[in-house]
Design an enzyme around this catalytic site. Structure first.
Site, PDB file in Angstrom:
ATOM      1  N   HIS A  36       0.707  -1.568  -0.058  1.00 28.94           N
ATOM      2  CA  HIS A  36      -0.511   0.102  -0.048  1.00 28.94           C
ATOM      3  C   HIS A  36       0.720   1.359   0.079  1.00 28.94           C
ATOM      4  O   HIS A  36       1.606   1.440   1.391  1.00 28.94           O
ATOM      5  CB  HIS A  36      -0.938  -0.233   1.345  1.00 28.94           C
ATOM      6  CG  HIS A  36      -2.133   1.372   1.619  1.00 28.94           C
ATOM      7  ND1 HIS A  36      -2.819   0.934   0.287  1.00 28.94           N
ATOM      8  CD2 HIS A  36      -1.709   1.943   1.505  1.00 28.94           C
ATOM      9  CE1 HIS A  36      -3.586   2.745   0.737  1.00 28.94           C
ATOM     10  NE2 HIS A  36      -3.217   2.942   1.447  1.00 28.94           N
ATOM     11  N   ASP A 151      -8.282   1.647   1.259  1.00 22.38           N
ATOM     12  CA  ASP A 151      -8.346   2.601   2.207  1.00 22.38           C
ATOM     13  C   ASP A 151      -9.551   3.641   2.362  1.00 22.38           C
ATOM     14  O   ASP A 151      -8.958   4.410   3.201  1.00 22.38           O
ATOM     15  CB  ASP A 151      -6.878   2.919   2.328  1.00 22.38           C
ATOM     16  CG  ASP A 151      -6.164   3.714   3.425  1.00 22.38           C
ATOM     17  OD1 ASP A 151      -6.448   3.171   4.814  1.00 22.38           O
ATOM     18  OD2 ASP A 151      -5.543   4.373   3.216  1.00 22.38           O
ATOM     19  N   HIS A 415      -6.818   9.657  -1.335  1.00 20.65           N
ATOM     20  CA  HIS A 415      -7.717   9.152  -0.108  1.00 20.65           C
ATOM     21  C   HIS A 415      -6.925   9.858   0.298  1.00 20.65           C
ATOM     22  O   HIS A 415      -6.971  10.725   1.806  1.00 20.65           O
ATOM     23  CB  HIS A 415      -7.705   8.160  -0.017  1.00 20.65           C
ATOM     24  CG  HIS A 415      -7.223   7.282  -0.153  1.00 20.65           C
ATOM     25  ND1 HIS A 415      -6.293   6.925  -0.741  1.00 20.65           N
ATOM     26  CD2 HIS A 415      -5.995   6.551   1.228  1.00 20.65           C
ATOM     27  CE1 HIS A 415      -4.995   5.479  -0.701  1.00 20.65           C
ATOM     28  NE2 HIS A 415      -5.475   5.693   0.710  1.00 20.65           N
TER      29      HIS A 415
END
Length: 992
Positions: A36, A151, A415
């Protein structure tokens, strides 16, 4: 501990099937390696590239090459593209091509970033997906078919709709309300078919998988299976040692690892309906030493598989595609979810992630301005450069300017970007990228204008320039817009004329921002995708002597200050402010708004507005805190002012009400009512009250709201939008804890409250938080400034000590449901895509000559030109030909003759009896000025699929006869397109 040692314990815990049940098939565990990699957050893109990202791709390619059974998924394309273009060697690129072709390296999601789903606009979501998908298809001939939105802080129903339109077969999310996730786990409902669009319904449904409580990583984060440890900055480590490195797998330690993995697997098995278990292996900033990771996991997996009958499951490396193909093959009858979203998101009863709806308000505004400028630049570049000779403009340079801003706007949709959940220096990076991109597109648009009307170099004009300044105004919307543009001048005595030398209605008034200057309001009517230019000259003497028209100078009336009242009589003395649609009554007892009379429905609605503040706790030892992410007020909102002063500036075009709310800090509302021509041309101009606010700098640990209280009997039901796409009903809900914050929702473009007779619509040009805490009330969170003593936040500089002054704008529409439904969508677009104003110098012959350009474009009132651009694609639209080109290794050039056109039906099913109907569009009218069209192809949303070749998976469902929508686009040779409600097809065109 031996494997057989913990199996009886799991039986006692009820995690395996009871003896009287049918025997279940052996569990099959799909281990999906991933890393990630946030585009921003705690470190800038370049810092991340240096510390770990480069090593992730370097080492993953090497590790996958060494062992065929290994797999990896790559997600966000911004990092991969930077590595591919700036780091990867020829050998690495060749290996990547081989790994992708064999399905061992899989691109999932495929956008530039993993975009936020709460505060991003649908247009920008599509942009960043299109940018990433175009690169992948151009480079590898592949098209992502699985999402990985694991996420973002809550899940919007817009996203599954877009992914279905882009050709995806499955959608993965994670962050939903903690109590809802627990219930879904207990009832084995974490997988379902989601029909994200109420209008498109089953046509664009998508299979959706909610990650369980372990999310996309291990819980706790560093419990096992993290042999490469934590990345260090500026990194990488010179001796190969990193914090939190897991102990290696040995003969002595392997039982611990297999026990941990087995415990997780059997937990998961109880939450899902099939014997296929998804086990994401990875976390933030991992796999920068992929060889070490795989070498240890290989041992664990080989050991389990050698004892699979004892463990009750087998383990294999997999991609998401591998996992979902297995699930799809089981043909389970899945539950169907409708268009409801998963917002807001709470991680527990004390932490509602609704604060980020308003965090870094200034960045949210800049991101939307950049998006709007890009929208205008795309259509201008396409229409005005594609055909005509361009002696001053290199199309390749122009495309480069657009691509730079596309990249920046895509990046900020991440995000941890537009959400405001990043550290200050990362925010500076986003601002720099957006500002640089905007400068390039401004320069491009000015160059196009110059190309059409070359500036004249001559003697100096009366303003001290070589020639008179000219105002150029471009309308990027595909319908005629009547509006008022505003610019600042040094004095009010000016002459304004159009291309024909005719006077233009104008109004001058003292500037609210610069007391020594004047705001000049100019009434303009501009056809769709066209521009007008106006000459601005100083008046040489009085109007009586020269006959030259001058702007009307507005009259200002001052009203004394009024202290905030705690009771007593109000409404005894009212001042009306009028235009052709509304009368706003201001209360001289309070200097606040009192009521609004909407003329068409002949109804008076009592309405007052004031600034309020929520106070936030700053000490983590004293209770829950507010921060960049969460909103945890200490109590109800309190008035943020002690006195208010008012002045009314009245003129023939605009009347402005200025309310100054005093305390430290000062808040301001500028309310404007415009007057324009009668009839349809002036309907949007007349039917809204524009309000601009000045908020900040706030005191520390304050969260500022504008609360509008009305006489509407709303039952505390609010409606707010998902990403500017469709509305969601938001009834007020009572919770045991944190009820105020959990009743906040994102407002990306619009929200409204209503009763049986009237509706109050709020339209915004940026994202905010919105709530209805009382009957007839709506409040918008405009700004936040927070600091707390959380050690992790302080160590990472992740605080929200935002001392800026922000200037958000709302449009208020009041009227019957029929009227506001008619105006809502187009008014929102008119606010978002206001005409682009450019000031330049031109000689007299250019000013009064013809407007060089293309014919105007006017689409039906229910259709929006979502994009008209030249993407610069380097691939053939024929998939077979493109794959052959890739195999030959030919270097393709950008095709400037391929045009991307997206048309969007603006209205939802049953939203309006007339405007919700399917509509036929004459494409030739849209394509005027582009030349003769050779072909029109209907493509997937991001342009990589020919829709006739796109075969999405179908899923068995418990209600297969549900409404299946009617969203099919029908093309007849290439003149007309048929659109049904809320449809957004992509139509690449190839003019000659």
């Amino acid at each position: 501990m031996e494997p057989r040692g913990w199996l009886p314990l799991l039986l006692q815990l009820g995690l395996m099937w009871p003896p009287w049940a049918q025997p279940e098939p052996q569990l099959r565990v799909f281990v999906v390696p991933h890393s990630h990699m946030d585009v921003g957050w705690l470190h800038t893109v370049q810092e991340n590239m240096q510390a770990y990202v480069t090593n992730v791709y370097n080492s993953v390619v090497e590790a996958l090459t060494l062992e065929k059974k290994r797999r990896f998924i790559a997600v966000e394309q911004e990092y991969f593209r930077l590595w591919w273009d700036g780091v990867a060697s020829h050998w690495q690129k060749r290996k990547v091509h081989q790994l992708v072709a064999k399905g061992r390296l899989e691109f999932v999601l495929g956008g530039q970033v993993m975009h936020d789903e709460a505060v991003t606009h649908i247009d920008d979501q599509i942009l960043q997906l299109t940018e990433g998908h175009g690169f992948l298809y151009e480079t590898f001939g592949v098209r992502p078919q699985i999402s990985w939105q694991v996420d973002p802080f809550g899940a919007s129903s817009t996203t599954p709709t877009l992914f279905a339109l882009a050709g995806f077969n499955a959608h993965v999310i994670s962050r939903i309300d903690y109590d809802l996730k627990e219930a879904m786990q207990d009832n084995r409902q974490l997988q379902f078919v989601w029909r994200g669009s109420r209008s498109l319904s089953a046509e664009q449904e998508i299979f959706t998988h909610v990650l369980d409580q372990f999310s996309y990583s291990k819980v706790p984060r560093y419990e096992g299976f993290n042999w490469d440890g934590e990345a260090i900055f500026p990194g990488p480590s010179l001796d190969g040692k990193y914090p939190s490195m897991e102990i290696p797998v040995t003969e002595d330690s392997i039982p611990d690892f297999t026990h941990l993995l087995g415990k997780r697997v059997l937990h998961k098995a109880s939450w899902f309906q099939t014997a296929h278990i998804l086990w994401p292996w990875g976390c933030d900033r991992q796999f920068f030493n992929a060889s070490l990771q795989f070498a240890n996991m290989d041992i664990v997996m080989d050991y389990i598989n050698s004892e699979a009958s004892e463990f009750g499951f087998s383990v294999e490396y997999a991609t998401l595609g591998d996992y979902f193909r297995a699930v799809h093959s089981d043909q389970v009858a899945w539950q169907v979810r409708d268009h409801r979203d998963f917002l807001p998101y709470s991680s527990d009863m004390h932490h509602a992630w609704t604060g980020f709806y308003a965090s870094r308000s200034g960045l949210k505004a800049l991101a939307r301005r950049a998006s709007s400028l890009l929208y205008a630049g795309e259509s201008m570049f396409t229409r005005y450069v594609l055909l005509a000779p361009h002696p001053y403009l290199d199309p390749a340079w122009g495309l480069q300017q657009l691509q730079q801003l596309r990249w920046a706007v895509s990046e900020v949709q991440h995000h941890d970007a537009i959400t405001g959940t990043h550290v200050p220096n990362v925010g500076d990076m986003f601002v720099e990228h957006l500002s640089t991109g905007m400068q390039g597109v401004h320069k491009l648009m000015a160059s196009i204008i110059q190309d059409r009307s070359p500036a004249h170099s001559g003697k100096r004009g009366p303003w001290g320039h070589t020639v008179d300044p000219v105002l150029l105004v471009y309308n990027p919307l595909a319908w005629t817009v009547t509006t008022i543009i505003t610019l600042t001048v040094d004095f009010p005595k000016v002459s304004i004329t159009d291309e024909s030398g005719l006077p233009v209605p104008a109004q001058a008034q003292r500037s609210k921002d610069m007391p020594s200057a004047y705001d000049l309001h100019v009434l303009t009517t501009i056809p769709g995708l066209s521009y007008r230019h106006y000459s601005i000259r100083p008046s040489r003497s009085s109007q009586e002597e020269t006959g030259e028209p001058e702007p009307f100078v507005a009259k200002t009336t001052q009203f004394g200050g009024r202290l905030r009242r705690y009771g007593g009589q109000v409404g005894g003395s009212l001042v009306p402010v009028k235009n052709g649609c509304y009368i706003v009554f201001m209360d001289l007892d309070t200097n606040l708004m009192h009521s609004v009379w909407e003329r068409q429905s002949n109804r008076k609605v009592y309405m007052t507005q004031q600034f309020m503040e929520y106070h936030a706790n700053s000490d983590v030892w004293q209770g829950p805190i507010s921060d960049n992410y969460v909103f945890t007020p200490s109590g109800t909102a309190e008035p943020a002012w002690e006195a208010v002063r008012m002045e009314i500036v009245e003129g023939p075009l605009v009347t402005e009400i200025r309310q100054y709310f005093y305390r430290l800090p000062t808040f301001t509302i500028y309310s404007r009512l415009a007057r324009g021509p009668q009839g349809s041309d002036g309907a949007l101009l007349c039917h809204h009250i524009e309000q601009e606010y000045q908020v900040g700098p706030l005191e520390l640990n304050r969260e500022a709201i504008l609360r509008t209280s009305t006489s509407l009997n709303t039952g505390r039901v609010l409606y707010s939008d998902n990403n500017g796409y469709q509305m969601q009903r938001r009834p007020y809900r009572n919770y045991k804890n944190n009820t105020i914050a959990r009743n906040y929702y994102p407002m990306v473009q619009s929200a409204f409250i209503q009763d049986r007779r009237s509706r109050l619509v709020l339209l915004s040009n940026q994202a905010h938080g919105v709530s209805s805490q009382r009957n007839g009330q709506v409040e918008v969170m405009l700004h936040r400034r927070l600091w707390n003593n959380d050690k992790w936040a302080l160590n990472n500089d992740l605080t929200l000590n935002d001392s800026s002054v922000v200037h958000p704008v709302l449009w208020l529409l009041l009227g019957s449901r029929t009227l506001t439904s008619d105006l809502h969508q187009r008014s929102g677009l008119a606010l978002q895509h206001q005409p682009v104003v450019m000031l330049r110098e031109m000689n007299e012959s250019s000013i009064h000559g013809p407007v060089h350009g293309c014919e105007a474009v006017t689409l039906p009132p229910s259709v929006h030109l979502q994009i008209l651009s030249i993407p610069g694609w380097k691939y053939s639209s024929n998939h077979t030909e493109h794959l052959q080109t890739l195999q030959k290794g030919h270097e393709a050039k950008a095709d400037l003759r391929r045009v991307l056109l997206r048309l969007q039906h603006l209205y939802e099913v049953d939203q309006d009896p007339v405007l919700s109907r399917p509509v036929t569009v004459n494409l030739q009218s849209v394509l005027r000025g582009l030349g003769s069209v050779v072909s029109v192809e209907e493509r997937s949303l991001t342009g990589t699929w020919d829709v006739s070749e796109m075969r999405r998976w179908t899923w068995s469902m418990r209600d297969p006869h549900g409404h299946r929508g009617s969203g099919t686009l029908v093309l007849t040779p290439p003149r007309v397109a048929s659109l049904t409600p809320r449809q957004t097809p992509a139509l690449p065109l190839r003019p000659v």
